[in-house]
Each structure stands twice: as C-alpha cells, then as structure tokens.
Design a protein around this motif. Sequence first.
Motif, PDB file in Angstrom:
ATOM      1  N   GLU A   1     -14.010  29.067 104.436  1.00 37.34           N
ATOM      2  CA  GLU A   1     -15.423  29.821 104.676  1.00 37.34           C
ATOM      3  C   GLU A   1     -14.933  31.330 104.795  1.00 37.34           C
ATOM      4  OE1 GLU A   1     -19.036  28.267 107.175  1.00 37.34           O
ATOM      5  OE2 GLU A   1     -17.434  29.342 108.384  1.00 37.34           O
ATOM      6  N   ASN A   2     -13.981  31.629 105.355  1.00 37.58           N
ATOM      7  CA  ASN A   2     -13.820  33.073 105.512  1.00 37.58           C
ATOM      8  C   ASN A   2     -13.488  33.755 104.319  1.00 37.58           C
ATOM      9  OD1 ASN A   2     -14.077  32.862 108.439  1.00 37.58           O
ATOM     10  ND2 ASN A   2     -11.805  32.910 108.701  1.00 37.58           N
ATOM     11  N   GLU A   3     -12.995  33.152 103.470  1.00 43.21           N
ATOM     12  CA  GLU A   3     -12.602  33.557 102.001  1.00 43.21           C
ATOM     13  C   GLU A   3     -13.672  33.502 101.129  1.00 43.21           C
ATOM     14  OE1 GLU A   3      -9.676  35.091 101.229  1.00 43.21           O
ATOM     15  OE2 GLU A   3      -9.078  34.993 103.486  1.00 43.21           O
ATOM     16  N   GLY A   4     -14.858  33.100 101.647  1.00 46.81           N
ATOM     17  CA  GLY A   4     -16.061  33.121 100.749  1.00 46.81           C
ATOM     18  C   GLY A   4     -16.232  32.059  99.643  1.00 46.81           C
ATOM     19  N   PHE A   5     -15.313  30.762  99.745  1.00 51.22           N
ATOM     20  CA  PHE A   5     -15.229  29.749  99.057  1.00 51.22           C
ATOM     21  C   PHE A   5     -16.422  28.857  99.010  1.00 51.22           C
ATOM     22  CE2 PHE A   5     -10.401  30.755  98.794  1.00 51.22           C
ATOM     23  CZ  PHE A   5     -10.585  31.284  97.796  1.00 51.22           C
ATOM     24  N   LEU A   6     -16.909  28.873 100.348  1.00 50.94           N
ATOM     25  CA  LEU A   6     -17.890  27.921 100.542  1.00 50.94           C
ATOM     26  C   LEU A   6     -19.609  28.247 100.680  1.00 50.94           C
ATOM     27  CD1 LEU A   6     -15.937  26.142 103.403  1.00 50.94           C
ATOM     28  CD2 LEU A   6     -15.743  25.679 101.157  1.00 50.94           C
ATOM     29  N   THR A   7     -19.590  29.358 100.482  1.00 45.67           N
ATOM     30  CA  THR A   7     -21.060  30.126 100.514  1.00 45.67           C
ATOM     31  C   THR A   7     -21.351  30.877  99.242  1.00 45.67           C
ATOM     32  OG1 THR A   7     -20.157  31.786 101.742  1.00 45.67           O
ATOM     33  CG2 THR A   7     -21.017  30.325 103.139  1.00 45.67           C
ATOM     34  N   ASP A   8     -22.447  31.057  99.122  1.00 41.77           N
ATOM     35  CA  ASP A   8     -23.287  31.720  98.066  1.00 41.77           C
ATOM     36  C   ASP A   8     -23.256  33.497  98.197  1.00 41.77           C
ATOM     37  OD1 ASP A   8     -25.523  32.049  99.630  1.00 41.77           O
ATOM     38  OD2 ASP A   8     -26.631  30.680  98.432  1.00 41.77           O
TER      39      ASP A   8
ATOM     40  N   ILE B   1     -22.856  26.308 100.220  1.00 41.54           N
ATOM     41  CA  ILE B   1     -23.030  25.645  99.031  1.00 41.54           C
ATOM     42  C   ILE B   1     -22.530  23.997  99.406  1.00 41.54           C
ATOM     43  CG2 ILE B   1     -22.366  25.053  96.691  1.00 41.54           C
ATOM     44  CD1 ILE B   1     -21.668  28.194  96.831  1.00 41.54           C
ATOM     45  N   LEU B   2     -23.344  23.204  99.197  1.00 41.97           N
ATOM     46  CA  LEU B   2     -23.293  21.932  99.820  1.00 41.97           C
ATOM     47  C   LEU B   2     -22.294  21.060  99.086  1.00 41.97           C
ATOM     48  CD1 LEU B   2     -24.555  19.638 101.412  1.00 41.97           C
ATOM     49  CD2 LEU B   2     -26.071  18.578  99.560  1.00 41.97           C
ATOM     50  N   TYR B   3     -21.912  20.873  97.926  1.00 43.11           N
ATOM     51  CA  TYR B   3     -20.821  20.143  97.256  1.00 43.11           C
ATOM     52  C   TYR B   3     -19.386  21.012  97.468  1.00 43.11           C
ATOM     53  CZ  TYR B   3     -19.535  23.508  93.441  1.00 43.11           C
ATOM     54  OH  TYR B   3     -19.416  24.479  92.561  1.00 43.11           O
ATOM     55  N   LYS B   4     -19.606  22.545  97.579  1.00 50.36           N
ATOM     56  CA  LYS B   4     -18.171  22.939  98.051  1.00 50.36           C
ATOM     57  C   LYS B   4     -17.601  22.623  99.413  1.00 50.36           C
ATOM     58  CE  LYS B   4     -18.130  26.652  94.473  1.00 50.36           C
ATOM     59  NZ  LYS B   4     -18.034  28.249  94.526  1.00 50.36           N
ATOM     60  N   SER B   5     -18.780  22.623 100.408  1.00 53.10           N
ATOM     61  CA  SER B   5     -18.639  22.278 101.889  1.00 53.10           C
ATOM     62  C   SER B   5     -18.060  21.035 101.787  1.00 53.10           C
ATOM     63  CB  SER B   5     -19.693  22.505 102.590  1.00 53.10           C
ATOM     64  OG  SER B   5     -19.374  22.002 103.858  1.00 53.10           O
ATOM     65  N   GLY B   6     -18.757  19.996 101.103  1.00 53.04           N
ATOM     66  CA  GLY B   6     -18.380  18.754 101.221  1.00 53.04           C
ATOM     67  C   GLY B   6     -16.904  18.426 100.813  1.00 53.04           C
ATOM     68  N   LEU B   7     -16.561  19.189  99.601  1.00 49.85           N
ATOM     69  CA  LEU B   7     -14.985  18.959  98.899  1.00 49.85           C
ATOM     70  C   LEU B   7     -13.909  19.655 100.022  1.00 49.85           C
ATOM     71  CD1 LEU B   7     -15.676  19.850  95.353  1.00 49.85           C
ATOM     72  CD2 LEU B   7     -15.000  17.437  96.117  1.00 49.85           C
ATOM     73  N   ALA B   8     -14.512  20.778 100.528  1.00 53.70           N
ATOM     74  CA  ALA B   8     -13.582  21.390 101.439  1.00 53.70           C
ATOM     75  C   ALA B   8     -13.190  20.513 102.756  1.00 53.70           C
ATOM     76  CB  ALA B   8     -13.949  22.846 101.668  1.00 53.70           C
ATOM     77  N   SER B   9     -14.283  20.074 103.337  1.00 54.37           N
ATOM     78  CA  SER B   9     -14.153  19.344 104.623  1.00 54.37           C
ATOM     79  C   SER B   9     -13.534  18.142 104.519  1.00 54.37           C
ATOM     80  CB  SER B   9     -15.593  19.032 105.132  1.00 54.37           C
ATOM     81  OG  SER B   9     -16.631  18.587 104.272  1.00 54.37           O
ATOM     82  N   ALA B  10     -13.619  17.359 103.156  1.00 54.16           N
ATOM     83  CA  ALA B  10     -13.044  16.045 102.923  1.00 54.16           C
ATOM     84  C   ALA B  10     -11.555  16.214 102.751  1.00 54.16           C
ATOM     85  CB  ALA B  10     -13.644  15.658 101.651  1.00 54.16           C
TER      86      ALA B  10
ATOM     87  N   ALA C   1     -14.729  10.551 104.799  1.00 51.92           N
ATOM     88  CA  ALA C   1     -16.386  10.209 105.049  1.00 51.92           C
ATOM     89  C   ALA C   1     -16.669  10.937 106.378  1.00 51.92           C
ATOM     90  CB  ALA C   1     -16.224   8.848 105.131  1.00 51.92           C
ATOM     91  N   GLY C   2     -15.794  10.979 107.475  1.00 55.49           N
ATOM     92  CA  GLY C   2     -16.165  11.565 108.593  1.00 55.49           C
ATOM     93  C   GLY C   2     -16.205  12.906 108.448  1.00 55.49           C
ATOM     94  N   SER C   3     -15.182  13.682 107.968  1.00 52.31           N
ATOM     95  CA  SER C   3     -15.293  15.238 108.015  1.00 52.31           C
ATOM     96  C   SER C   3     -16.261  15.711 107.016  1.00 52.31           C
ATOM     97  CB  SER C   3     -13.788  15.558 107.837  1.00 52.31           C
ATOM     98  OG  SER C   3     -13.718  17.092 107.825  1.00 52.31           O
ATOM     99  N   SER C   4     -16.319  15.198 105.987  1.00 48.60           N
ATOM    100  CA  SER C   4     -17.194  15.593 104.855  1.00 48.60           C
ATOM    101  C   SER C   4     -18.638  15.673 105.422  1.00 48.60           C
ATOM    102  CB  SER C   4     -17.111  15.112 103.587  1.00 48.60           C
ATOM    103  OG  SER C   4     -17.518  13.732 103.623  1.00 48.60           O
ATOM    104  N   SER C   5     -19.018  14.546 106.156  1.00 45.54           N
ATOM    105  CA  SER C   5     -20.618  14.389 106.448  1.00 45.54           C
ATOM    106  C   SER C   5     -20.819  15.210 107.733  1.00 45.54           C
ATOM    107  CB  SER C   5     -20.679  12.825 107.109  1.00 45.54           C
ATOM    108  OG  SER C   5     -19.812  12.389 107.863  1.00 45.54           O
ATOM    109  N   GLN C   6     -19.688  15.398 108.562  1.00 43.71           N
ATOM    110  CA  GLN C   6     -19.960  16.149 109.874  1.00 43.71           C
ATOM    111  C   GLN C   6     -20.017  17.626 109.505  1.00 43.71           C
ATOM    112  OE1 GLN C   6     -16.498  16.757 112.179  1.00 43.71           O
ATOM    113  NE2 GLN C   6     -17.636  16.864 113.996  1.00 43.71           N
ATOM    114  N   LEU C   7     -18.985  18.204 108.921  1.00 44.82           N
ATOM    115  CA  LEU C   7     -19.089  19.652 108.627  1.00 44.82           C
ATOM    116  C   LEU C   7     -20.002  20.216 107.950  1.00 44.82           C
ATOM    117  CD1 LEU C   7     -15.113  20.294 108.715  1.00 44.82           C
ATOM    118  CD2 LEU C   7     -16.742  20.527 110.556  1.00 44.82           C
ATOM    119  N   THR C   8     -20.263  19.574 106.738  1.00 45.58           N
ATOM    120  CA  THR C   8     -21.374  19.896 105.770  1.00 45.58           C
ATOM    121  C   THR C   8     -22.822  19.696 106.356  1.00 45.58           C
ATOM    122  OG1 THR C   8     -20.016  19.004 103.878  1.00 45.58           O
ATOM    123  CG2 THR C   8     -22.269  19.401 103.444  1.00 45.58           C
ATOM    124  N   THR C   9     -23.019  18.656 107.080  1.00 45.54           N
ATOM    125  CA  THR C   9     -24.171  18.561 107.731  1.00 45.54           C
ATOM    126  C   THR C   9     -24.176  19.669 108.788  1.00 45.54           C
ATOM    127  OG1 THR C   9     -24.313  16.218 107.322  1.00 45.54           O
ATOM    128  CG2 THR C   9     -25.920  16.833 109.080  1.00 45.54           C
TER     129      THR C   9
END
Length: 305
Positions: free
Chosen positions: A88-95, A101-110, A178-186
Amino acid sequence: MDFVCGGLAASGACIFSNPFDVLKTRMQLQGELQAKGQHAIYYKNVFHAGYVVVKNEGLGGIQKGLGIAMILHGIRNFIRLGIYQTLENEGFLTDSKGKTILYKSGLASAFAGATGAFFGSPLFLIKTQLQSQAAEQIAVGHQHGHRGAIRAIQTIYNQHGVFGLWRGANGIMIRAVAGSSSQLTTFAVTKDKLKEIDYLKNSLFITSLLASIISGVVQTIAINPFDVVSTRLYNQGVDANGRGLLYSGVVDCFTKIIRTEGLSGIYKGVIANYMRLGPHSLFCLIFWDILKEAKVKYIDNRMNK
C-alpha cells in the motif's frame, strides 16, 4: 516498522479473542463425522460452551493455548499486515486519488495472508491441539494429551520431523486466502467510503471501528468452512508415518464433512467464530491503524528536529 506494527496489533488483539477461539474449536470438533442426533452434545451454543468449559476446567480452560496463540498471531500478522502495508505504501493498491483498488487489494491480501499462514502453520497446529484438549467428560475430537506448547513441538518433531510440524499447512493457507482477502479488502474499501462522510473524515478511531465490524462479518462468512476443515486437519490423529487417520487432505475433509454432517457441518461454531473474529479483527485493525499513525508522527517529529 510496518511489519512490527502488524505483529504487535495482532498479539494484543489475541488476548481478547482467544476464549472464543477455544470455544469455536470445541464446537467445530463436536460430532465429527457423525450425523445429527448420533452424537453427544456437550456444547449447545457459544454461551453454553463457555459455561461448560469454565465449570469443568476453570477460568484457565477458556484461555488454553493463549501464549502460543499470541506468538502465532504476532508472527503471522507481522508478515501478513507488513506485506500488505508495504504494498500500500508503494502505491500498488490505490488509484491516483488514494482510493483502494478492489481487485489489487484482494490479490495482495490473499498473498500476504497465505504467506503468513505458511510460516505460522506449526504454531497453528499446536494451538489447535492444545485448545481441543478438554476434561474427559466434555472432550470432543482427538485428544493429543500435550503437556504444554514446547513439549508438543518436541513430540511432533521427534515423531515426524519438520514435515510433521507443517502438516495441514495447505488447509490453513487456503483458509488464510479466504479470510485475509475478505477482511483487509472489506476494511480498506469500507474506510474509504466512511471517509467520504464529513463527520467521519478526520475520525481515525470511529472509521476503523465501523470498518472492522463490517469486515469481521464478511470475513466470518468467507472463512468458516475453511476454518472447520483446518481445525479437523490439524487435530486429527496420525499414523506412524504421519498420515491423517480421518482425512487425507482438504478436499477429502470437505467431502466427508458434507456427506456425514451436511452443509451445516462446515458452518459449525460460526457464531463463536464471529465472536472470536469480531473482537480480534476489531482490536487488531484498530491497534494497527493507531500504531501506523504513531509511526508516522514519530517519523515526522524526527524529520522536523
């Protein structure tokens, strides 16, 4: 520092959530591979389970495995939250506007969750087996008879080597995805939405509180089937070669649970699981945000001196 913040936040949260983890584990093992009405019911619901455990094992019974659980969650989230925050700090997860960005956050948290789960798997194995150990009159599932976490590690290593300590790692990694991607993204997306409300814009605590409650609900629904499977895989007895006596793997475990216990079998202990994940997610994510903010202020103060 981001990795340390994640580890400390999770360890602190574990103190509040561990009693429900014990109750959840017992309820998930109750009636293992038996149809409804064909087994004794020691734990009717989470509140009754708490009463039964305290009555038969004392207050210490609902904090079984606390020490190893704190170390586990500290290590696991040191890796999980540290990786996620670094991305997130490197800007990979946000616009460009800083929105998640939902799918990037989901992949990163997974990815972060699976990595943390792999390294924490031996401790999760020990934690589950310690929490399942109960007074004889209310015991469910296989009873390993460990005399503490260190003895448990030594016993498993002496009998089955390093691979014995990582038995069931594939199940916990799938659970973590399943848990990390749903928790951190939500959590991230909900905070973004809440910050659009003027009243909540500058309130770190309230936005984190509300976002963690919502993410806890989503996480529980997503994670419970995989949590039941992980508990069963970790707690089952093994033969001389270290192979499970009941389940050969994740798919076999899912199949046998649904066939013998029905679809409700993979949602055993779901209320206890939420009562565990809710406080854990709540305190972990709030502590995480507070520690991150403290880190930023510390760095700013150092730079301004």
